[in-house]
Write an enzyme that holds these catalytic residues in place. Structure first.
Site, mmCIF file in Angstrom:
data_model
loop_
_atom_site.group_PDB
_atom_site.id
_atom_site.type_symbol
_atom_site.label_atom_id
_atom_site.label_comp_id
_atom_site.label_asym_id
_atom_site.label_seq_id
_atom_site.Cartn_x
_atom_site.Cartn_y
_atom_site.Cartn_z
ATOM 1 N N ASN A 47 0.858 -1.268 0.051
ATOM 2 C CA ASN A 47 -0.062 -0.029 0.071
ATOM 3 C C ASN A 47 0.923 1.237 0.096
ATOM 4 O OD1 ASN A 47 -2.099 -1.801 0.038
ATOM 5 N ND2 ASN A 47 -2.436 -1.620 2.225
ATOM 6 N N SER A 50 -3.695 5.397 -50.793
ATOM 7 C CA SER A 50 -4.895 4.428 -51.084
ATOM 8 C C SER A 50 -4.606 3.232 -51.842
ATOM 9 C CB SER A 50 -6.021 5.090 -52.244
ATOM 10 O OG SER A 50 -6.941 4.610 -52.642
ATOM 11 N N LYS A 69 -2.725 9.087 -54.974
ATOM 12 C CA LYS A 69 -3.241 9.683 -53.742
ATOM 13 C C LYS A 69 -2.514 9.462 -52.501
ATOM 14 C CE LYS A 69 -7.708 10.172 -51.544
ATOM 15 N NZ LYS A 69 -7.693 10.311 -50.097
#
Length: 470
Positions: free
Chosen positions: A148, A324, A330
């Site tokens: 903890n 693409s 592109k």
């Protein structure tokens, strides 16, 4: 308990039963239970070196503090320190098998580190792994500690270390934007509001705004980083310090500073430090703000570079790859798109952190593993993504000077620059004629003898200069 057989494995047991562990592995039965019961992701506690190192540094500092407090013998301390150094060098990674996202509130993680360090220390002292004759995971490696206080401390130490690289990358990006601001300082540009033509400006001014924002992002990250310097070490299970000698807390911080070179400090209120993780709401919030802000810049760049024929085309991004699988030639703005997508992930991580911080209960927050997982992921995404964005996109970005100028001079946005000379009503009438006839406002004014193009350009040049120091 541990025993050995002839097949190159050792047997360790707990109240559930026995497990078989390869003799060349340093983990123990608690690590195996954590792996068997709580593996939900492909990322172990060794995945982020800073997290691994943080645990090792804390265990190292704890061993020295326990030696100072006379609760650990010198040979045990020395062996633990050597084992921690081994861990920091990455020599124990194969034995760190617990999932970073394990759901035990960090106990499985802490025990994985405890067992590996104990077994490596055993080897340094001439004993077999798994026997725990001289160095025990709980009694010695975890002495004066609990999960903890150790886990949240390691989380803070790791995050503090990781943020250094991110802040550096953000500052380098700011420098790159500043270079572009200088490079584009004299390029006339059509300023837009609500995606509509607005006022004349310089393209360099746009990039100076990006530089200023990025500088501020770096500064805010640096500021929130300092809030990670307060650790809960010495609080043990719930903040009372029970289980550690009175001298331990001061000693562990002194040794941790010597090991890390960072001045970590104890909290003003140990119960607050154990109960609350609000600092990670702030850290994650700055990571979210950084990603969202840079995502906005990236979105601007996709708009400004749109085209190449039917879009704005006022800036040109480096052509990184084909855009693409079906449309030849592109090229897409993949680098800004990657930055935008990254921002979605970081924003999502922030939501998870906010939930984890909220759902801590009473004396501790047992959802620290998801905070670790999401904060480390956000820092890593941003650090790598910003570096890629800077090197592959911003650095090679260029401007189309003529297209910028044409868009400005052919738009009715130049009307604002002409108001001081001609008056709002007169310019408004001419501007609407320009839109209705799809003609340049400058051409119409020259035809009507209102103002020559050269006079209009002088007014535009003047309007694009700031009226106060920026």
């Amino acid at each position: 308990m541990s025993s050995f057989d002839k097949a190159g494995v050792r047997q360790e047991s707990d109240y559930v039963g026995e497990v078989s562990i390869p003799s060349d592995m340093l983990f123990g039965v608690n690590s195996v239970r954590g792996q068997e019961n709580l593996t939900v992701s492909p990322i172990t506690v060794a995945h982020y070196p800073e997290f691994r190192n943080a645990f090792a540094q804390i265990k190292w500092a704890a061993a020295l503090a326990n030696l100072d407090s006379s609760v650990l013998a010198a040979p045990q301390c020395e062996a633990i320190v050597l084992a921690c150094r081994d861990m920091i060098e990455g020599n124990c990674d194969a034995s760190l098998i617990v999932d970073l996202l394990e759901g035990s509130g960090g106990t499985s993680t802490n025990m994985n580190f405890n067992e590996v360090i104990a077994n490596r220390a055993q080897q340094y002292l001439g004993h077999s792994a798994g026997s725990y004759e001289v160095v025990h995971p709980n009694d010695h490696v975890n002495c004066s500690q609990s999960t903890n206080d150790v886990y949240p401390a390691a989380l803070k130490v790791a995050t503090y270390a990781m943020l250094a690289g991110l802040i550096n990358e953000v500052e380098l990006l700011a420098q790159q934007f500043e270079k572009k601001a200088e490079e584009f300082a004299d390029i006339l540009h059509l300023g837009r509001t609500c995606l509509q033509d607005a006022q004349p400006m310089r393209l360099g001014q746009l990039f100076s705004g990006y530089a200023s924002l990025t500088r501020r992002l770096a500064a805010e990250l640096a500021n929130v980083r300092t809030k990670l310097l307060t650790l809960p070490l010495g609080g043990t299970a719930i903040g009372t310090g029970f289980g550690a000698p009175a001298s331990y807390r001061a000693a562990v911080y002194n040794h941790l500073q010597e090991i890390t070179g960072v001045s970590y400090v104890a909290p003003e209120n140990s119960f607050d430090a154990m109960q609350n993780m609000d600092v990670f709401s702030r850290v994650s919030g700055e990571l979210r703000t950084c990603s969202a802000s840079l995502g906005k810049i990236a979105a601007d760049l996709t708009v400004l570079s749109s085209g190449p024929v039917a879009g704005l085309g006022e800036i040109k991004l480096p052509e990184a790859q084909a855009g693409s699988s079906i449309m030849p030639g592109k090229v897409n703005p993949v680098l800004p798109m990657s930055m935008i997508q990254l921002s979605f992930a970081v924003i999502g991580n922030d939501v998870a952190v906010a939930q984890a911080v909220q759902y801590g209960e009473l004396e501790i927050n047992h959802f620290e593993p998801v905070v670790s997982s999401r904060v480390f992921d956000s820092i890593t995404l941003l650090t790598r993504g910003i570096k890629q964005f800077r090197e592959k996109c911003i650095q090679g970005l260029t401007a189309d000077d003529q297209r910028n100028k044409d868009h400005l001079t052919q738009s009715m946005a130049v009307a604002t620059a002409l108001v001081p000379k001609l008056g709002y009503a007169s310019v408004s009438k001419l501007a609407r004629q320009s839109v209705a006839e799809n003609r340049s406002l400058l051409d119409i004014m020259e035809e009507k003898g209102v103002m020559s193009k050269s006079e209009a350009m002088e007014a535009i040049e003047k309007a694009s200069r700031p009226v106060f120091d920026v």
